[in-house]
Motif scaffolding. Structure first.
Motif, PDB file in Angstrom:
ATOM      1  N   ASN A 125      71.868 113.477 -20.267  1.00 57.00           N
ATOM      2  CA  ASN A 125      71.081 112.700 -19.322  1.00 57.00           C
ATOM      3  C   ASN A 125      69.847 113.432 -18.813  1.00 57.00           C
ATOM      4  OD1 ASN A 125      72.883 110.480 -19.396  1.00 57.00           O
ATOM      5  ND2 ASN A 125      74.218 111.524 -17.943  1.00 57.00           N
ATOM      6  N   ASN A 126      69.432 114.500 -19.462  1.00 54.96           N
ATOM      7  CA  ASN A 126      68.254 115.235 -19.027  1.00 54.96           C
ATOM      8  C   ASN A 126      67.044 114.971 -19.911  1.00 54.96           C
ATOM      9  OD1 ASN A 126      69.516 116.469 -16.826  1.00 54.96           O
ATOM     10  ND2 ASN A 126      70.350 118.090 -18.137  1.00 54.96           N
ATOM     11  N   VAL A 127      67.219 114.142 -20.957  1.00 53.02           N
ATOM     12  CA  VAL A 127      66.118 113.772 -21.836  1.00 53.02           C
ATOM     13  C   VAL A 127      66.224 112.277 -22.105  1.00 53.02           C
ATOM     14  CG1 VAL A 127      64.990 114.108 -24.061  1.00 53.02           C
ATOM     15  CG2 VAL A 127      66.100 116.039 -22.923  1.00 53.02           C
ATOM     16  N   SER A 128      65.134 111.547 -22.012  1.00 49.14           N
ATOM     17  CA  SER A 128      65.091 110.140 -22.422  1.00 49.14           C
ATOM     18  C   SER A 128      64.061 110.005 -23.537  1.00 49.14           C
ATOM     19  CB  SER A 128      64.752 109.233 -21.248  1.00 49.14           C
ATOM     20  OG  SER A 128      63.452 109.502 -20.771  1.00 49.14           O
ATOM     21  N   ASP A 129      64.304 109.031 -24.421  1.00 52.34           N
ATOM     22  CA  ASP A 129      63.493 108.878 -25.629  1.00 52.34           C
ATOM     23  C   ASP A 129      63.098 107.410 -25.750  1.00 52.34           C
ATOM     24  OD1 ASP A 129      62.392 108.751 -28.134  1.00 52.34           O
ATOM     25  OD2 ASP A 129      64.026 109.778 -29.161  1.00 52.34           O
ATOM     26  N   ASP A 130      61.816 107.103 -25.603  1.00 54.78           N
ATOM     27  CA  ASP A 130      61.322 105.738 -25.704  1.00 54.78           C
ATOM     28  C   ASP A 130      60.431 105.612 -26.931  1.00 54.78           C
ATOM     29  OD1 ASP A 130      62.201 104.101 -23.361  1.00 54.78           O
ATOM     30  OD2 ASP A 130      61.373 105.830 -22.300  1.00 54.78           O
ATOM     31  N   ALA A 131      60.860 104.763 -27.907  1.00 54.11           N
ATOM     32  CA  ALA A 131      60.037 104.498 -29.083  1.00 54.11           C
ATOM     33  C   ALA A 131      58.966 103.487 -28.708  1.00 54.11           C
ATOM     34  CB  ALA A 131      60.902 103.969 -30.220  1.00 54.11           C
ATOM     35  N   LEU A 132      57.734 103.746 -29.140  1.00 57.39           N
ATOM     36  CA  LEU A 132      56.609 102.888 -28.779  1.00 57.39           C
ATOM     37  C   LEU A 132      56.112 102.038 -29.935  1.00 57.39           C
ATOM     38  CD1 LEU A 132      54.488 105.339 -26.603  1.00 57.39           C
ATOM     39  CD2 LEU A 132      56.415 103.894 -25.946  1.00 57.39           C
ATOM     40  N   GLY A 133      56.606 102.287 -31.163  1.00 55.18           N
ATOM     41  CA  GLY A 133      56.112 101.535 -32.300  1.00 55.18           C
ATOM     42  C   GLY A 133      54.712 101.960 -32.691  1.00 55.18           C
ATOM     43  N   GLY A 134      54.104 101.216 -33.626  1.00 52.54           N
ATOM     44  CA  GLY A 134      52.767 101.569 -34.084  1.00 52.54           C
ATOM     45  C   GLY A 134      52.011 100.358 -34.588  1.00 52.54           C
ATOM     46  N   LYS A 135      50.752 100.570 -34.905  1.00 57.35           N
ATOM     47  CA  LYS A 135      49.903  99.483 -35.413  1.00 57.35           C
ATOM     48  C   LYS A 135      49.799  99.499 -36.936  1.00 57.35           C
ATOM     49  CE  LYS A 135      46.334 100.544 -32.833  1.00 57.35           C
ATOM     50  NZ  LYS A 135      45.010 100.474 -32.188  1.00 57.35           N
ATOM     51  N   ILE A 136      50.263 100.561 -37.567  1.00 54.31           N
ATOM     52  CA  ILE A 136      50.203 100.663 -39.017  1.00 54.31           C
ATOM     53  C   ILE A 136      51.477 101.340 -39.500  1.00 54.31           C
ATOM     54  CG2 ILE A 136      48.947 102.861 -38.916  1.00 54.31           C
ATOM     55  CD1 ILE A 136      47.525 102.031 -41.493  1.00 54.31           C
ATOM     56  N   TYR A 137      52.008 100.859 -40.622  1.00 54.95           N
ATOM     57  CA  TYR A 137      53.225 101.462 -41.157  1.00 54.95           C
ATOM     58  C   TYR A 137      53.248 101.303 -42.671  1.00 54.95           C
ATOM     59  CZ  TYR A 137      55.784  97.252 -42.592  1.00 54.95           C
ATOM     60  OH  TYR A 137      56.193  96.138 -43.254  1.00 54.95           O
ATOM     61  N   TYR A 138      54.076 102.102 -43.313  1.00 52.59           N
ATOM     62  CA  TYR A 138      54.379 101.934 -44.738  1.00 52.59           C
ATOM     63  C   TYR A 138      55.815 102.384 -44.973  1.00 52.59           C
ATOM     64  CZ  TYR A 138      53.644 107.010 -45.259  1.00 52.59           C
ATOM     65  OH  TYR A 138      53.734 108.365 -45.139  1.00 52.59           O
ATOM     66  N   LEU A 139      56.426 101.809 -45.997  1.00 60.54           N
ATOM     67  CA  LEU A 139      57.804 102.127 -46.347  1.00 60.54           C
ATOM     68  C   LEU A 139      58.000 101.854 -47.830  1.00 60.54           C
ATOM     69  CD1 LEU A 139      60.725 102.880 -45.484  1.00 60.54           C
ATOM     70  CD2 LEU A 139      61.110 100.440 -45.055  1.00 60.54           C
ATOM     71  N   ALA A 140      58.554 102.824 -48.536  1.00 58.97           N
ATOM     72  CA  ALA A 140      58.820 102.684 -49.971  1.00 58.97           C
ATOM     73  C   ALA A 140      60.263 103.080 -50.245  1.00 58.97           C
ATOM     74  CB  ALA A 140      57.860 103.539 -50.789  1.00 58.97           C
ATOM     75  N   ARG A 141      60.863 102.413 -51.237  1.00 60.04           N
ATOM     76  CA  ARG A 141      62.256 102.682 -51.597  1.00 60.04           C
ATOM     77  C   ARG A 141      62.380 102.744 -53.106  1.00 60.04           C
ATOM     78  NH1 ARG A 141      62.274  98.046 -48.556  1.00 60.04           N
ATOM     79  NH2 ARG A 141      62.795  98.257 -46.344  1.00 60.04           N
ATOM     80  N   ALA A 142      63.210 103.660 -53.569  1.00 61.27           N
ATOM     81  CA  ALA A 142      63.625 103.716 -54.971  1.00 61.27           C
ATOM     82  C   ALA A 142      65.150 103.732 -54.975  1.00 61.27           C
ATOM     83  CB  ALA A 142      63.068 104.955 -55.666  1.00 61.27           C
ATOM     84  N   GLU A 143      65.752 102.842 -55.754  1.00 64.89           N
ATOM     85  CA  GLU A 143      67.202 102.687 -55.700  1.00 64.89           C
ATOM     86  C   GLU A 143      67.742 102.384 -57.086  1.00 64.89           C
ATOM     87  OE1 GLU A 143      70.501 100.589 -52.734  1.00 64.89           O
ATOM     88  OE2 GLU A 143      68.360 100.201 -52.515  1.00 64.89           O
ATOM     89  N   VAL A 144      68.910 102.927 -57.381  1.00 65.14           N
ATOM     90  CA  VAL A 144      69.602 102.660 -58.642  1.00 65.14           C
ATOM     91  C   VAL A 144      70.991 102.126 -58.309  1.00 65.14           C
ATOM     92  CG1 VAL A 144      70.511 103.604 -60.790  1.00 65.14           C
ATOM     93  CG2 VAL A 144      68.330 104.440 -59.897  1.00 65.14           C
ATOM     94  N   GLU A 145      71.260 100.903 -58.743  1.00 65.98           N
ATOM     95  CA  GLU A 145      72.586 100.312 -58.564  1.00 65.98           C
ATOM     96  C   GLU A 145      73.489 100.763 -59.702  1.00 65.98           C
ATOM     97  OE1 GLU A 145      74.544  95.895 -58.605  1.00 65.98           O
ATOM     98  OE2 GLU A 145      72.752  96.194 -57.365  1.00 65.98           O
ATOM     99  N   ILE A 146      74.670 101.263 -59.343  1.00 66.52           N
ATOM    100  CA  ILE A 146      75.580 101.869 -60.318  1.00 66.52           C
ATOM    101  C   ILE A 146      76.671 100.872 -60.678  1.00 66.52           C
ATOM    102  CG2 ILE A 146      77.148 103.788 -60.741  1.00 66.52           C
ATOM    103  CD1 ILE A 146      75.588 105.342 -58.598  1.00 66.52           C
ATOM    104  N   PRO A 147      76.873 100.585 -61.964  1.00 63.99           N
ATOM    105  CA  PRO A 147      77.940  99.649 -62.342  1.00 63.99           C
ATOM    106  C   PRO A 147      79.306 100.312 -62.236  1.00 63.99           C
ATOM    107  CG  PRO A 147      76.906 100.543 -64.301  1.00 63.99           C
ATOM    108  CD  PRO A 147      76.128 101.089 -63.128  1.00 63.99           C
ATOM    109  N   LEU A 148      80.302  99.511 -61.917  1.00 62.22           N
ATOM    110  CA  LEU A 148      81.685  99.963 -61.868  1.00 62.22           C
ATOM    111  C   LEU A 148      82.512  99.145 -62.840  1.00 62.22           C
ATOM    112  CD1 LEU A 148      82.214 100.385 -58.012  1.00 62.22           C
ATOM    113  CD2 LEU A 148      81.721 102.159 -59.679  1.00 62.22           C
ATOM    114  N   GLY A 149      83.786  99.492 -62.971  1.00 57.09           N
ATOM    115  CA  GLY A 149      84.680  98.750 -63.829  1.00 57.09           C
ATOM    116  C   GLY A 149      84.915  97.350 -63.303  1.00 57.09           C
TER     117      GLY A 149
END
Length: 883
Positions: free
Chosen positions: A735-759
């Motif tokens: 309780n001695n630190v508080s954290d407020d996210a403010l967001g932004g006006k510009i963003y980017y996000l990239a993902r690389a993913e491999v789906e693995i087959p099962l039996g």
């Protein structure tokens, strides 16, 4: 002269052991009463000798012992008749005839000088069928295989047949040690209960796969080509470790295909033997192979009898060249490619045949792909079968071909993809091409299998993001069979509540125009993190509004979506917590929160330009999608901005069931308002807190909710005494630190993913694991202005105490006469962090599971790159909610 003929069935023969793949014999049937189980019949006896009698004439026939049958019915099964001569052979034949009816448990024929007495004991009637010991196979799987039924006449042959059927069911499940012991419980009125006592035994696994004769490839490399796998602890969820004779034959074909792709055109499997181990628990499979010589491609060319297809041009585009190692799969794919090429020009039934020229001396394989002449084909009609709920027009409007059009194989495939993307039918959908009424006519037949498109969800769950969640929703994606979507939902959690109703008509007025709308009410209690990972509520946002949408196609793969939204927002702060003298206090809430409060109306119009070539919009395996969206707020209302987003994704099948996907998105919001100032007159960011972009869980795995990007951390100062000297320092304690996210006006996000087959077993459970990498950032704010506060002094005059601001940390000014001043703490320092576009990076793996108690998603991700202030998180999961 009297004589007697009697024949008892040989139980050991009738219920004799049926040897099935090394199984133990099926025990003889026994009967049960109050006493322990006893044999069904007396031990086998041989045919009683018939006392020699002179030839004579049958004077009379008497039938005794019948209960359900009439005497005349019994005699009708024999050839014995009054007035006819008889002999020992004819009486013996009469016995056999009666036993063959399987209606009698015992039969005797007595002869008294031509006066015959036929004494019978009828087989009992079955009262019920009981299954005991079956755990792995439920009764609904076994009972359809059982031919015996209540009120039928009991016969041993039917029991034996049912035992064999049940054993075969267990063999198909890989349980070769299963045994079935049939028993009979005698009841009154000549009735019986048939009890099948089942000992299922363990599932027979493949203990070892041996390969003999392979010199070019190691055993492990060849085993990797097979569907059948050796039983090992790490293959817990694999169904390939169970022995299956059909799979054994399939693996031989897989071995041959592998060698043929590596150039060994003479390869063959000499033998494949599966042996049951002495303990009847597992199998050992042994393959004996002959590899032969390795070949290279010789001369390869295409000869075409179709004038629209140039053989020389197609030859240049062949994937194989002279001198390459021979590859049978490449030849097969080339035949398919040439057939599809002919289909693009309207030749649906073009015959493409490869002629092989094998040279054993030079070890080369020459191939001549010959395309036989065929007529250009036109679509005679389109047939749709299997749609009981969905109207024909819903399917037909997704076809890219109509009656009378020239056939085009590419458009057929595109039609199949569009129908699959509806989500109304099972995924195994195909468009069959059948000959029409003339050689140049073709019938396109689509056989669909409808699946449930309505969803009723009443669920409670737990989310690492919102704690406890209660939700109820009704969605019908194929409303009235017209392809319309109707949805309504109610959600409640510790930090959000919402009610929403929506409707979409994909073909308004039967035109290719989509029209829809939503009405909603959303209550959001925003929160901030404290240093002990607790949260406290900051602002509350209530949004009431609606949206109207329309979409039109531009080309086959491109479409335009338009929308209009009107939102009424009310952002408030708890006055008891964040207000002083009726005003929002920046010392309590921070300037960024005080700036956010208020009522406002947002009227916005927007569009999305979409390019989509995915084979399935619900669960894509190939193709790409690109979307450009812009929203303009300012068509009336209090808020004015332009928000732009761009997203793209691409799916590539890697073979073997692996699917690689690469996606990225980004956005920017630009204010159209003038300078904005807070209540103190300080200039603040033009984009309000509630309109900004936020990044973190769940879209950015490895980071907590809103865990990336600009934020203000407030550090409360704590007294620290060392050697008698007291200083005030930052403390990371609870309780001695508080954290407020403010967001932004510009963003980017990239993902690389491999789906693995099962039996297949894991697929049936709905398990879909994947490995992934995420990278992104959000930034672009004006510094909100941080506050450093020295704390409070408590001034006491008589019995009255008041708080005033301290001039410096830990010190109080000289109090008035007669008063005392004591430093009471409350000092803090704020720091603005995270406003940078430097990439944050995380890697990990996750699993989707359609569990019996609802959808479940778990991700384990490690943040490898982060900036000061970012909040990372190793494990995230959701249970009981859609993801």
């Amino acid at each position: 002269m009297k004589s007697s003929l009697r024949q008892r069935p040989v139980v050991a023969a009738l219920l004799a052991t049926t040897m099935i793949a090394g199984l133990p014999a099926v025990p003889a049937m026994a009967q049960q009463a109050s006493a322990p189980a006893a044999p069904l019949a007396a031990p086998a006896s041989t045919l009683a000798p018939v006392v020699a009698a002179p030839q004579g004439t049958i004077r009379a026939i008497t039938v005794t012992g019948t209960q359900r049958l009439e005497p005349d019915t019994v005699l009708s099964y024999t050839k014995l008749r009054i007035g006819q001569p008889y002999s020992q052979e004819s009486l013996d034949q009469g016995l056999r005839d009666l036993y063959e009816t399987e209606l009698f448990a015992d039969v005797q024929i007595r002869n008294d000088n031509g006066n015959l007495t036929v004494e019978v004991k009828e087989n009992p009637v079955i009262n019920r069928i009981v299954l005991e010991g079956n755990k792995r196979l439920k009764e609904d799987k076994i009972r359809p295989e059982i031919k015996l039924a209540p009120r039928q006449i009991y016969t041993r042959s039917k029991v034996r047949a049912d035992v064999a059927r049940i054993v075969e069911l267990y063999r198909r499940q890989g349980r070769f040690a299963a045994t079935i012991e049939p028993k009979m419980v005698q009841l009154d009125q000549n009735r019986v209960d048939i009890v099948f006592e089942i000992s299922e035994g363990p599932k027979s696994k493949v203990r070892q796969i041996n390969i003999i004769g392979n010199d070019k490839f190691k055993d492990g490399e060849l085993r990797s080509q097979m569907v059948t796998k050796q039983s090992r602890w790490f293959r817990l969820f694999s169904s390939g470790t169970s022995y299956d004779p059909d799979r054994l034959a399939y693996d031989q074909q897989k071995l041959r295909q592998f060698y043929l792709t590596e150039g060994y055109a003479d390869f063959r499997v000499i033998s494949a033997v599966a042996e049951l181990t002495p303990d009847k628990q597992d199998f050992i499979i042994t393959y004996v192979v002959e590899e032969g010589d390795r070949y290279k491609f010789g001369d390869v060319k295409v000869e075409s009898d179709i004038r629209d297809l140039s053989g020389d041009l197609l030859t240049k585009r062949l994937p194989m060249k002279k001198g390459d190692w021979y590859n049978a799969k490449q030849v097969e794919d080339t035949v398919d490619t040439l057939s599809e090429t002919a289909g693009l020009f309207g030749y649906a039934f073009a015959d493409v045949s490869p002629d092989f020229n094998r040279e054993k001396e030079s070890l080369t394989m020459g191939i001549n792909f010959r395309i036989a002449n065929a007529p250009r084909v036109y679509v005679e009609r389109v047939d749709i079968n299997g749609n009981t709920l969905t109207q024909d027009k819903v399917v037909r409007r997704e076809f890219r071909l109509a009656e009378g059009d020239a056939f085009n194989s590419f458009l057929v495939k595109r039609s199949k993809d569009r129908i699959n993307s509806l989500g109304f039918f099972q995924e195994k959908l195909d468009v069959e091409q059948k000959p029409g009424s003339a050689p140049d006519r073709i019938i396109l037949e689509t056989n669909v299998q409808e699946k449930s498109t309505g969803e009723l969800s009443l669920s409670a769950g737990f989310s690492s993001l919102e704690r406890f969640i209660v939700s109820a929703s009704i969605t019908q994606r194929n409303f009235r069979g017209k392809g319309q979507e109707l949805r309504t939902s109610v959600n409640y959690s510790a930090y959000s509540k919402s009610v929403e109703v929506g409707f979409t008509e994909p073909y308004f007025m039967d035109k290719n125009i989509a029209l829809g709308g939503d009405i909603y009410r959303r209550d959001l209690n925003s929160f901030r993190y404290l240093s002990n990972n607790d949260r406290d509520t900051t602002y509350e946002q209530t949004t009431t509004g609606f949206q109207i949408r329309a979409g039109v196609p531009i080309t086959e793969y491109m479409s335009l979506a338009l929308r209009y939204s009107l939102n009424f927002d009310d952002v408030t702060l708890d006055k008891a917590t964040y207000y002083t003298d009726g005003q929002c206090d920046p010392l309590l809430a921070g300037r960024y929160l005080c700036d956010a409060i208020g009522k406002r109306t947002t009227s916005s119009i927007g569009y999305s330009l979409i390019y989509d070539t995915r084979d399935n919009r619900i669960r894509a395996t190939r193709g790409q999608n690109i979307t450009l969206s812009q929203d303009f707020a300012g068509l009336g209302g209090d808020v004015k901005y332009v928000r732009t987003r761009l997203s793209a994704s691409k799916y590539v099948p890697l073979g073997g069931g692996f699917i690689f996907s690469l996606s990225g998105e980004g956005g920017y919001i630009h204010s159209l308002e003038g300078t904005r100032r807070d209540a103190t007159g300080q200039e603040v960011d033009k984009i309000r807190l509630t309109d900004r972009f936020f990044l973190g869980e769940p879209q950015f795995r490895g980071f907590d909710i809103r865990g990336v990007g600009p934020r203000v951390k407030r550090y409360y100062l704590q007294a620290q005494t060392v050697d008698g000297t007291t200083t005030y320092v930052r403390s990371d304690g609870n309780n001695n630190v508080s954290d407020d996210a403010l967001g932004g006006k510009i963003y980017y996000l990239a993902r690389a993913e491999v789906e693995i087959p099962l039996g297949s077993g894991a697929r049936e459970m709905g398990l879909r694991p994947s490995v992934f990498m995420d990278v992104g950032a959000v930034a672009g704010l004006k510094n909100p202005g941080t506050i450093d506060f020295a704390g409070y002094c408590t001034v006491t005059t008589g019995t009255t105490s008041t708080s005033v601001r301290a001039p410096s940390v830990g010190n109080c000014s000289t109090p008035p006469a007669g008063s005392t001043a004591v430093y009471s703490g409350g000092a803090f320092e704020e720091e603005y962090l995270g406003d940078t576009l430097k990439p944050r990076l995380s890697v990990g793996f996750g699993v989707n599971w359609n569990s019996p108690f609802g959808p479940f998603r778990i991700d384990i991700a490690k943040a490898l790159l982060k900036e000061p202030g970012d909040d990372n998180k190793l494990i995230t999961f959701n249970v009981g909610t859609q993801f």
